[in-house]
Design an enzyme around this catalytic site. Structure first.
Site, PDB file in Angstrom:
ATOM      1  CG  ASN A  72      29.386  25.735  -9.238  1.00 28.58           C
ATOM      2  OD1 ASN A  72      30.216  25.148  -9.972  1.00 28.58           O
ATOM      3  ND2 ASN A  72      28.565  24.814  -8.588  1.00 28.58           N
ATOM      4  CB  ALA A  73      27.293  31.469  -7.553  1.00 32.84           C
ATOM      5  NE  ARG A  80       6.311  23.040 -14.276  1.00 37.26           N
ATOM      6  CZ  ARG A  80       6.334  21.970 -13.744  1.00 37.26           C
ATOM      7  NH1 ARG A  80       6.567  20.833 -14.169  1.00 37.26           N
ATOM      8  NH2 ARG A  80       6.546  21.761 -12.354  1.00 37.26           N
ATOM      9  N   GLY A 102      33.948  17.457  -9.907  1.00 34.59           N
ATOM     10  CA  GLY A 102      33.061  16.188  -9.633  1.00 34.59           C
ATOM     11  C   GLY A 102      32.254  16.635  -8.377  1.00 34.59           C
ATOM     12  CG  HIS A 104      32.487  23.490  -7.259  1.00 37.28           C
ATOM     13  ND1 HIS A 104      33.248  23.029  -6.409  1.00 37.28           N
ATOM     14  CD2 HIS A 104      32.103  24.692  -6.512  1.00 37.28           C
ATOM     15  CE1 HIS A 104      33.728  23.727  -5.595  1.00 37.28           C
ATOM     16  NE2 HIS A 104      33.180  24.947  -5.770  1.00 37.28           N
ATOM     17  CG  ASP A 126      36.018  28.885  -7.613  1.00 35.13           C
ATOM     18  OD1 ASP A 126      36.270  29.892  -7.994  1.00 35.13           O
ATOM     19  OD2 ASP A 126      35.080  28.818  -6.966  1.00 35.13           O
ATOM     20  N   GLY A 159      34.792  27.117  -2.369  1.00 34.11           N
ATOM     21  CA  GLY A 159      36.106  27.008  -3.237  1.00 34.11           C
ATOM     22  C   GLY A 159      36.239  25.601  -3.330  1.00 34.11           C
TER      23      GLY A 159
END
Length: 234
Positions: A72-73, A80, A102, A104, A126, A159
């Site tokens: 994430n982020a 490739r 399930g 994120h 989070d 979040g």
């Protein structure tokens, strides 16, 4: 950006409580922040980053040891192209945590991460706790709970509403860990990362006696902190 004069004051002020800081090393002053964290014994964790291979390798050489909410982020995996996530999966010198709701991270990617990182994978929530009857605003942006996660108005993830017992259940139902591995990923492994395993995350003599009692389905029945029961679901 990290500016030493003000940044060091913040780190020094919070020296008794700050144990880990997530940073993006490619942002101005990022490598300087890494050095400031290392000198204070604070865990430096990569996150919210699009850093390139050279910067990542330099960070590891300078004792960056962890990655925050893997996948994430940090840009998607691509066969490739470089990505922080791909680098983290393959780099044995860093551990990772991920949000196991399930939403994120897809269950198949949770399995991939567990197989790649082994004991180096931890579970986090989070979580954002929304007010019972009021809209939560982060900065100037309102967020809401759609039942699956916390999102911005346009649907962007902001979040989770995950709890750690649900993460424990999920990682097993996803086929990513067995029960003992899942418990370690929520207790001992994070404690080791922070260097507090002598008193937290274990039931060894001299530890704080922080523990939860679970039923067969891993629902929390009781919670104890420092030997005192603070919650009972019966």
């Amino acid at each position: 950006p990290y500016f030493p004069e003000s940044g060091d004051q913040i780190l020094d002020f919070g020296s008794d409580v700050v144990k880990m800081v997530t940073f993006a090393p490619e942002v101005e002053g990022g490598l300087g922040l890494l050095e400031a964290l290392r000198s204070r014994g604070i865990v430096a964790s990569l996150g919210h980053s699009l850093a390139g291979q050279g910067i990542l390798d330099a960070c590891v050489k300078n004792e960056m040891t962890h990655i925050t909410h893997l996948f994430n982020a940090m840009g998607p995996l691509h066969h490739r192209e470089h990505s922080v996530a791909a680098w983290g999966l393959a780099e044995d010198r860093v551990s990772c945590d991920l949000i196991c709701d399930g939403v994120h991270v897809h269950p198949s990617m949770v399995r991939t991460a567990s197989r790649a990182k082994g004991e180096g994978l931890m579970l986090i929530t989070d979580r954002i706790q929304l007010p019972a009857e009021a809209e939560l605003v982060i900065g100037t942006t309102p967020v809401h709970d759609d039942g699956d996660a916390i999102r911005l108005a346009d649907g962007t993830l902001a979040g989770s509403n995950l709890t750690l017992d649900r993460a424990l259940q999920n990682v097993q139902s996803f086929g990513a860990m067995n029960r003992l591995e899942a418990i370690a990923a929520t207790t001992l492994r994070p404690a080791r990362l922070l260097g507090i395993e002598a008193e937290r995350g274990t039931l060894r003599p001299g530890a704080r006696a922080d523990f939860a009692i679970l039923d067969r389905e891993d629902n929390v029945c009781e919670t104890w902190i420092a030997g005192e029961r603070v919650f009972a679901n019966h």
